[in-house]
Design a protein around this motif. Structure first.
Motif, short mmCIF file in Angstrom:
data_model
loop_
_atom_site.label_atom_id
_atom_site.label_comp_id
_atom_site.label_asym_id
_atom_site.label_seq_id
_atom_site.Cartn_x
_atom_site.Cartn_y
_atom_site.Cartn_z
N UNK A 168 46.14 30.55 33.87
CA UNK A 168 45.39 30.19 35.07
C UNK A 168 44.16 29.38 34.72
N UNK A 169 43.72 28.57 35.69
CA UNK A 169 42.56 27.70 35.46
C UNK A 169 41.27 28.50 35.35
N UNK A 170 41.11 29.56 36.15
CA UNK A 170 39.85 30.31 36.17
C UNK A 170 40.15 31.80 36.28
N UNK A 171 40.08 32.52 35.15
CA UNK A 171 40.37 33.95 35.15
C UNK A 171 39.19 34.78 35.62
N UNK A 172 38.00 34.18 35.75
CA UNK A 172 36.83 34.94 36.22
C UNK A 172 37.02 35.41 37.66
N UNK A 173 37.98 34.82 38.36
CA UNK A 173 38.22 35.25 39.74
C UNK A 173 38.68 36.70 39.79
N UNK A 174 39.26 37.21 38.71
CA UNK A 174 39.65 38.62 38.66
C UNK A 174 38.43 39.52 38.77
N UNK A 175 37.35 39.14 38.08
CA UNK A 175 36.11 39.92 38.14
C UNK A 175 35.40 39.71 39.48
N UNK A 176 35.43 38.49 39.97
CA UNK A 176 34.81 38.21 41.27
C UNK A 176 35.47 39.02 42.37
N UNK A 177 36.79 39.18 42.27
CA UNK A 177 37.52 39.97 43.26
C UNK A 177 37.00 41.41 43.28
N UNK A 178 36.78 41.98 42.09
CA UNK A 178 36.30 43.36 42.00
C UNK A 178 34.91 43.48 42.61
#
Length: 910
Positions: A168-178
């Motif tokens: 994926x281009x941006x995996x930080x979205x997993x943390x942002x989701x939390x």
């Protein structure tokens, strides 16, 4: 003959699966009474934040400008809380790490059968003991703690598993989701009276699982900008969450925050082993019940990290990962998790000495409870006169320590209480290990007895049928005595009765009763044993000792090569000089030179790095081009011949060459797509699966002529191998196959040199499913060397570019790797060697019965080297070594499975 093969498969299967009962069983026990500290806890609620895959040094170190990547958390270290290193135990995987953090015990190796995903046993956890727990994060982690919880008080909020994309281009979205969902949750709670009431209770836990760092680390490496920026993203998110909690609860000072990680990550983006970058994780705690920062002038740690991190003036408090679970339980006043083996780190607590002493005392009683249950369980299923208790922790010793500890508490000797309770904990943990491995010696002896018996029986049959060593065997058929079978029946009944009265599992009956018929079969060949002993006594002692030493040396070299890959290099260099030590050099100069050249070329691969290297797609492309050039040469040779099957053969090779071109394109395309962070194209996945499927079918359509069939197998398997390669390993099967081709020629030359005539020329030999066993000649001493060559090449095929423990390398095809398709990467070289040996067997009229004795000896050797402790790398490597040696040495090889797959041809005539 069928009975022999069936029995052989059964023995090797039992020998293989026995290690799961002997080494890989769960140490957990159930039936303990919960224990908690009988004093008011300092906190009403606890917030656990786990940054998956975060290395300690990545968080604590300063960037190139001298600034922290996590300024908020660094400010906590300096002004509000305590910090240190959480030393994880391996396997450093996500599930075992979270189990250690939340349940307080280290994941037992039996979970490997579930791939660390499902609960092999139910266990207690901090979440289960809490009044309520809310968790947000990965669907791989959250459900396992809700699944084992009693009642309906553990709530999970997880995102779609499809979001966990390494490309994926941006995996930080997993943390942002939390972070976003936690904030939405508390915002909604203000308008939901029932939820508002629950989150204002005491003894509650909030768990935030942050997967972005692990995903970015795998995809881009911990040294990448993506990984470092993700740390800043997490720091900002933690700051927002802390601010929100303070605002929501009116800054009541009853919230404890714990920030840590389940495991670290190597520089090349993997984890699972025991490197410090994987086992050193950060631990930062602050809030209710936690000590404030303590300035110091010197610290007990002698590593260089403190100065590098510029944290040498703030006291560092290190813990073992499982110690965090009792710390959290103590802070919010819930019972310690029943299966926890963690030791409460009292140095983190900001509370009275009485609270610390009572907490450690509770911790000791809780672990002692596990010891007592384990001892009782073992005592109940063991005959009283055979039971040997753990002497260091008798009933009287337990009572004395507990009474003394309680007396110290009354006398307010709190330091003595802590010291005494820690001593009791260490003794209880030793006792748990003692009873967990109580039956290991007994089971090991039973399994080894059966395997030695089977090896002896197989050897006697080989000597009896295919050797001229025995000359005086009487041809008279003696009437069998009833004493021998009756004796073994009686032994079997006694063993079964002994197991029955101890209520042993059914698998114990298999391990203990299987040796009985095997040794009966051995002793039935007593006449063969007598003649063998007589023949050996007439053999010159010096020659016998010499052969025995060479045989033993060969086994030990192979054993060492399983652990030190450079031993394969040493062996291949020795192989390179072999023709010059015999008369082969004078008989076949070109063949000898070819053997030397390819042996030395293959010797380079075990010296190459397994992990930690950057992909080099140009080498994969080069291997593909070499394969195409070799294919053109073969096709050109075929076109010069005459025959009705030539067109069909050219069509098969054409399809295989097209498959090779497609594989090269998929590798290049996938590599480019991942670099652009566009994920794996669907078309590439389809082509990859189609290539794998065709590689098992297309060789069956080729000519049954020996070398044409072998080349067809190489072409098909190399197409699949290219898809799973990222660098130099793409050349490995090509070089190995060339050496195997020369081996076939050189073995026929060796056979002719010894005076044995060959019935067919190599160019006319065909594979056939049904081999006429009357063509098999008697065995000679030189056949031992052939067996050794086979085993050595099998080991080289398996470890030439790595092993199972190194599977975590990042292949180009990430999606395929995740579902286990990387297994062909290991098996393809192995298949090439087995097919080559099938050709050697045909060209030298060699019986297949004796070819696995080396591997039987190695498998027996590794039975004692299997480990159920240490790193995932150690456990996985030794297990993979043992399983590989055991399975290869099984009589499944004698069934010629590979011959049936690749050598069988539908047509009766070419």
């Amino acid at each position: 003959m069928l009975l022999f093969f069936t029995l052989g498969l059964l023995v090797h299967f039992v020998f293989f699966v026995s290690i799961f009962d002997i080494y890989f069983t769960s140490p957990l026990v159930h039936g303990m009474t919960p224990h908690f500290t009988p004093l008011p806890p300092p906190a009403r609620r606890l917030v656990l934040l786990v940054a998956d895959g975060l290395r300690a040094d990545s968080l604590y170190e300063l960037d190139e400008n001298g600034n922290s990547r996590a300024p908020f958390l660094r400010n906590i270290i300096m002004h509000e809380g305590s910090w240190g290193i959480s030393h994880t135990r391996v396997p450093t995987e996500s599930r075992p790490g979270h189990v250690a953090l939340i349940a307080g015990f280290y994941e037992d190796v039996s979970a490997v059968a579930k791939g660390w995903k499902e609960n092999p046993v139910e266990f207690d956890s901090l979440f289960n003991e809490s009044k309520y727990t809310w968790s947000w994060g990965s669907p791989d982690i959250l459900p396992m703690f809700a699944k084992g919880a009693s009642g309906d008080h553990v709530y999970t909020h997880s995102y779609d598993a499809k979001k966990e994309d390494f490309g994926a281009h941006d995996a930080t979205k997993l943390d942002s989701w939390v972070f976003d969902n936690v904030k939405d949750f508390f915002h909604a709670a203000r308008n939901n009276q029932s939820l508002f009431s629950k989150i204002n209770e005491e003894k509650i836990v909030f768990f935030l699982h942050l997967l972005g760092l692990d995903t970015n680390g795998h995809a881009h490496r911990p040294s990448s900008r993506d990984y470092k920026d993700n740390i800043k993203k997490v720091d900002d998110g933690v700051k927002e969450i802390v601010s929100m909690f303070k605002h929501f609860y009116g800054n009541d000072g009853k919230t404890t925050f714990i920030f840590t990680s389940d495991h670290g990550m190597t520089d090349w983006g993997s984890h699972g082993a025991g490197h410090p970058s994987e086992t050193l994780t950060p631990l930062i705690t602050w809030g209710a019940g936690i000590k404030y920062p303590q300035k110091v002038s010197a610290q007990q740690f002698d590593d260089a990290f403190l100065k590098e991190w510029r944290l040498e003036n703030w006291k560092r408090r290190d813990v073992n990962q499982a110690d965090i679970a009792p710390l959290m339980a103590s802070l919010i006043g819930v019972p310690f998790p029943l299966n926890s083996v963690g030791i409460l780190p009292v140095d983190y607590l900001n509370n009275t000495d009485l609270f610390k002493a009572e907490s450690v005392f509770t911790n000791a009683v809780q672990i002692l409870e596990q010891f007592k249950v384990k001892m009782t369980q073992k005592k109940e299923v063991t005959l009283s006169f055979l039971f040997t208790p753990f002497k260091l922790l008798s009933d009287s010793t337990q009572l004395n320590i507990l009474r003394k500890a309680r007396s110290y508490i009354k006398q307010k000797k709190f330091d003595e209480v802590v010291s005494l309770c820690k001593e009791l904990i260490h003794l209880a943990l030793k006792g748990l290990s003692y009873y967990h491995t109580y039956d290991r010696f007994f089971l090991g002896i039973s399994v080894v007895t059966g395997f030695v018996g089977w090896t002896s029986y197989a050897s006697l049959l080989i000597i009896k049928s295919h050797s001229n060593l025995i000359r005086g065997v009487s041809k008279e058929v003696k009437k069998p005595s009833h004493l021998l079978p009756c004796s073994f029946v009686a032994i079997g009944i006694l063993v079964a009765f002994f197991l029955l009265i101890q209520a042993c599992p059914w698998t114990y009956y298999v391990y203990c009763l299987l040796p009985v018929p095997i040794w009966y079969a051995v002793l039935r060949e007593f006449q063969v044993i007598q003649d063998l002993v007589a023949s050996l006594l007439s053999f010159p002692l010096s020659h016998f000792v010499g052969y025995l030493l060479v045989f033993t040396l060969g086994i030990e070299i192979l054993v060492l090569s399983f652990f030190y890959r450079y031993m394969l290099t040493a062996g291949l260099i020795a192989f390179a000089g072999w023709p010059f030590l015999t008369q082969l050099w004078t008989r076949a100069k070109i063949t000898s030179l070819s053997w030397t050249f390819f042996s030395l070329l293959l010797a380079v691969f075990p010296l190459m790095p397994v992990v930690g290297r950057k992909p080099d797609i140009s080498l994969v492309m080069g291997a593909g081009l070499l394969l195409l050039l070799l294919s053109l040469f073969v096709v050109t040779s075929l076109m010069k011949r005459k025959g009705s099957f030539i067109k069909e053969e050219l069509l098969v090779h054409g399809l295989q060459m097209l498959s090779t071109v497609l594989s090269m394109y998929v590798v290049y395309s996938t590599h480019s797509s991942l670099l652009k962070k566009q994920g794996l194209p669907l078309m590439n996945q389809i082509v990859s699966w189609a290539t794998l499927a065709s590689s098992l079918v297309v060789p069956l359509l080729s000519s049954p002529v020996l070398f044409q069939r072998l080349f067809s197998i190489l072409l098909s398997l190399m197409s699949t191998y290219l898809l799973l390669s990222t660098g130099y390993e793409a050349l490995f099967p090509l070089v190995l196959s060339c050496l195997m081709c020369v081996w076939i020629y050189i073995e026929q030359e060796t056979l002719q040199q010894s005076g044995v005539s060959c019935k067919q020329q190599l160019t006319s030999i065909q594979f056939s499913y049904n081999t006429d066993i009357t063509q098999f000649r008697q065995l000679y001493l030189d056949d031992i060397r052939r067996a050794f060559f086979l085993v050595f090449f099998l080991v080289t095929a398996f470890f030439g570019t790595g092993n199972i423990a190194s599977i975590n390398r990042v292949f180009c095809n990430q999606k395929i790797m995740q579902i286990g398709i990387s297994i062909p990467f290991i098996l393809i070289p192995f298949v090439l060697v087995m097919c080559a040996f099938e050709a050697v067997q045909l060209t030298t009229q060699l019986s297949s019965k004796g070819k696995m004795n080396y591997l039987r000896s190695i498998g027996f050797h590794f039975f004692f080297l299997v480990k159920d402790y240490g790193s995932w790398l150690d456990i996985g490597t030794r297990y993979s070594i043992y399983s590989r040696a055991s399975l290869i040495s099984g009589d499944i090889s004698d069934l010629n499975l590979l011959h049936a797959i690749f050598a069988y041809h539908v047509k009766n005539t070419p």
